[in-house]
Each structure stands twice: as structure tokens, then as C-alpha cells.
Scaffold this motif. Structure first.
Motif, PDB file in Angstrom:
ATOM      1  N   ASN A 215      14.649  -2.253  -3.759  1.00  0.00           N
ATOM      2  CA  ASN A 215      15.879  -2.410  -4.540  1.00  0.00           C
ATOM      3  C   ASN A 215      15.876  -1.448  -5.720  1.00  0.00           C
ATOM      4  O   ASN A 215      16.921  -0.969  -6.147  1.00  0.00           O
TER       5      ASN A 215
ATOM      6  N   PHE B  72       6.225  -8.452  -8.441  1.00  0.00           N
ATOM      7  CA  PHE B  72       5.972  -8.024  -7.065  1.00  0.00           C
ATOM      8  C   PHE B  72       7.108  -8.528  -6.183  1.00  0.00           C
ATOM      9  O   PHE B  72       7.253  -8.119  -5.053  1.00  0.00           O
ATOM     10  N   LYS B  73       7.868  -9.478  -6.705  1.00  0.00           N
ATOM     11  CA  LYS B  73       8.952 -10.047  -5.898  1.00  0.00           C
ATOM     12  C   LYS B  73      10.319  -9.648  -6.454  1.00  0.00           C
ATOM     13  O   LYS B  73      10.404  -9.007  -7.500  1.00  0.00           O
ATOM     14  N   GLU B  74      11.358 -10.047  -5.729  1.00  0.00           N
ATOM     15  CA  GLU B  74      12.706  -9.658  -6.115  1.00  0.00           C
ATOM     16  C   GLU B  74      13.085 -10.124  -7.524  1.00  0.00           C
ATOM     17  O   GLU B  74      12.590 -11.146  -7.999  1.00  0.00           O
ATOM     18  N   THR B  75      13.972  -9.375  -8.171  1.00  0.00           N
ATOM     19  CA  THR B  75      14.317  -9.654  -9.567  1.00  0.00           C
ATOM     20  C   THR B  75      15.394 -10.730  -9.694  1.00  0.00           C
ATOM     21  O   THR B  75      16.412 -10.674  -9.003  1.00  0.00           O
TER      22      THR B  75
ATOM     23  N   TRP C  69       1.786   3.803  -9.096  1.00  0.00           N
ATOM     24  CA  TRP C  69       1.710   5.248  -8.850  1.00  0.00           C
ATOM     25  C   TRP C  69       2.524   5.976  -9.913  1.00  0.00           C
ATOM     26  O   TRP C  69       3.656   6.427  -9.690  1.00  0.00           O
TER      27      TRP C  69
ATOM     28  N   TRP D 176      -6.459  -6.127  -7.244  1.00  0.00           N
ATOM     29  CA  TRP D 176      -5.358  -5.810  -6.329  1.00  0.00           C
ATOM     30  C   TRP D 176      -5.532  -4.374  -5.871  1.00  0.00           C
ATOM     31  O   TRP D 176      -6.256  -3.597  -6.503  1.00  0.00           O
ATOM     32  N   SER D 177      -4.839  -4.019  -4.788  1.00  0.00           N
ATOM     33  CA  SER D 177      -4.882  -2.612  -4.418  1.00  0.00           C
ATOM     34  C   SER D 177      -3.539  -2.168  -3.858  1.00  0.00           C
ATOM     35  O   SER D 177      -2.768  -2.965  -3.331  1.00  0.00           O
ATOM     36  N   TYR D 178      -3.249  -0.908  -4.020  1.00  0.00           N
ATOM     37  CA  TYR D 178      -2.033  -0.298  -3.496  1.00  0.00           C
ATOM     38  C   TYR D 178      -2.402   1.139  -3.222  1.00  0.00           C
ATOM     39  O   TYR D 178      -2.736   1.886  -4.148  1.00  0.00           O
TER      40      TYR D 178
ATOM     41  N   LEU E  36      -5.586  -1.251 -12.696  1.00  0.00           N
ATOM     42  CA  LEU E  36      -5.448  -1.847 -11.361  1.00  0.00           C
ATOM     43  C   LEU E  36      -6.795  -2.366 -10.870  1.00  0.00           C
ATOM     44  O   LEU E  36      -6.884  -3.457 -10.305  1.00  0.00           O
TER      45      LEU E  36
ATOM     46  N   ALA F 105       6.115   7.172  -8.223  1.00  0.00           N
ATOM     47  CA  ALA F 105       6.448   7.120  -6.796  1.00  0.00           C
ATOM     48  C   ALA F 105       7.074   5.759  -6.502  1.00  0.00           C
ATOM     49  O   ALA F 105       6.465   4.717  -6.748  1.00  0.00           O
ATOM     50  N   VAL F 106       8.299   5.777  -6.019  1.00  0.00           N
ATOM     51  CA  VAL F 106       9.061   4.531  -5.786  1.00  0.00           C
ATOM     52  C   VAL F 106       9.393   4.401  -4.300  1.00  0.00           C
ATOM     53  O   VAL F 106       9.962   5.331  -3.700  1.00  0.00           O
ATOM     54  N   LYS F 107       9.023   3.241  -3.766  1.00  0.00           N
ATOM     55  CA  LYS F 107       9.247   2.943  -2.340  1.00  0.00           C
ATOM     56  C   LYS F 107      10.739   3.075  -2.011  1.00  0.00           C
ATOM     57  O   LYS F 107      11.578   2.469  -2.671  1.00  0.00           O
TER      58      LYS F 107
ATOM     59  N   VAL G 148       4.799  -1.300 -10.533  1.00  0.00           N
ATOM     60  CA  VAL G 148       4.375  -0.060  -9.874  1.00  0.00           C
ATOM     61  C   VAL G 148       3.043   0.411 -10.469  1.00  0.00           C
ATOM     62  O   VAL G 148       2.708   0.078 -11.609  1.00  0.00           O
TER      63      VAL G 148
END
Ligand SMILES: Cc1cc2nc3c(=O)[nH]c(=O)nc-3n(C[C@H](O)[C@H](O)[C@H](O)COP(=O)(O)O)c2cc1C
Length: 159
Positions: free
Chosen positions: A56, A84-87, A36, A155-157, A150, A50-52, A34
Motif C-alpha cells: 500500500n 508490519f500490518k495494514e495501517t 532497506w 527478525w530478518s528481511y 534489525l 527500497a519499497v515493496k 522498513v
């Protein structure tokens, strides 16, 4: 009406660090990169993340009052990339990286220079990300390092 291009340009100009948010609930362990993240109070020491809401991690936070925030250091882009991918937890590794458990059983990546264990205090559920307010309850300093920014990764978010 906001101009979409200008909004993107302004919001993308913000400076962020890179962190791995780790949560060990009764159900499972999640770990997600993350950006944010901000300090939100001196006393008590509060953080906001801030969590999407479709992640998960957000689901896992429903079942757990504690989480850990792993600060990623300069030169540790590979760690940020891995989450960035699943754990996946295998052979005592989290997506290939070693970890130990904090006082409240939250995963602390042993390669991260600093890790903060936090108690979840509030969840503000307004947009597609929820703002989590956490109070820092334990500090783990594993080495001294500058934080990865960052901007330096390309990368960007946001926007
Ligand atoms: C550069 C970058 C920054 C990100 N920052 C955030 C963030 O601040 N909050 C968030 O919820 N997801 C963020 N993400 C997305 C999460 O890393 C990704 O959705 C995560 O792996 C979700 O995993 P989970 O569904 O297992 O929790 C970011 C992704 C990238 C590529």
C-alpha cells in the motif's frame, strides 16, 4: 547461477536499522516498517529506501511527492512490530501510536526519536522492490536515542 544458500547468508549479514515509512496522500495514510534504508548523498542530503511494489505504501507514493521516515529507537520494538500490518487511523492514532503532521503534512510518530521529512526525487523501478530516492527537507528531533538495529530484534528481511 548463484548459490541460493550462500546468497542468503551473505545478504542476511548486512546491518540495518528499523524505520517506519509514513505517507499521507490525497487518498489515505499508510505507514510501514522498513529496513532497506541508506543515506545516499551528503549534498544534497539524499536517502534511498527500497519499497515493496505490491505494498500500500508504494501505491500511496504514486499520489504524493513527500514522505516521512521515522527512525525507531532501541527498546521500541513494539512500534516497529505495529507497522508490519495494514495501517489503521483511529482516534488520532496510527496503529495505536500518536502522531502529528510535518510541515508537508506527513505523519510523524511522536514516540520516534528522529523523523526525516523527504521530497521524492526518483523512483527506480527494477525489481520486486522499487528504490525511492528522497531529499531530506525537514528534521524532527524529539529526543536523543540510539537506533534500533534489525539484528537485535531477531527478525530478518533479506536474502
Ligand atoms: C523485519 C522486516 C523488515 C521489512 N523491511 C521492509 C523494507 O525494507 N521494505 C518494504 O517495502 N517492506 C519491508 N517489510 C515489509 C513491510 O513491513 C510490510 O509489507 C508492510 O507492512 C507493508 O504495508 P503496506 O502494504 O500497508 O504498505 C519488512 C518486514 C519485516 C518483517
Amino acid at each position: 547461477m548463484l548459490d541460493a544458500q550462500i546468497k542468503k547468508e551473505i545478504l542476511k549479514s548486512f546491518h540495518y536499522g528499523l524505520f517506519v515509512l509514513t505517507i499521507n496522500s490525497r487518498r489515505n495514510i499508510t505507514a510501514a516498517t522498513v529496513t532497506w534504508v541508506s543515506q545516499a548523498s551528503f549534498e544534497p542530503p539524499l536517502l534511498m529506501i527500497a519499497v515493496k511494489k505490491s505494498s500500500n505504501s508504494f501505491r500511496n507514493l504514486q499520489d504524493q511527492d513527500y514522505f516521512a521516515l521515522n527512525i525507531i529507537g532501541e527498546g521500541q520494538q513494539e512500534i516497529a512490530k505495529a507497522f508490519f500490518k495494514e495501517t489503521a487511523v483511529a482516534n488520532h492514532l496510527l496503529n495505536g501510536f500518536p502522531f502529528i503532521l510535518t510541515e508537508m503534512n506527513q505523519p510523524c510518530l511522536t514516540d520516534a526519536p528522529y523523523v526525516l521529512e523527504c521530497l521524492k526525487k526518483h523512483v527506480y523501478d527494477e525489481g520486486d522492490h522499487a528504490v525511492i530516492i528522497g531529499e531530506i527537507t525537514s528534521l524532527y528531533k524529539q529526543k536523543t536515542a540510539a537506533a534500533l538495529s534489525l539484528k537485535s530484534t531477531g527478525w530478518s528481511y533479506g536474502g
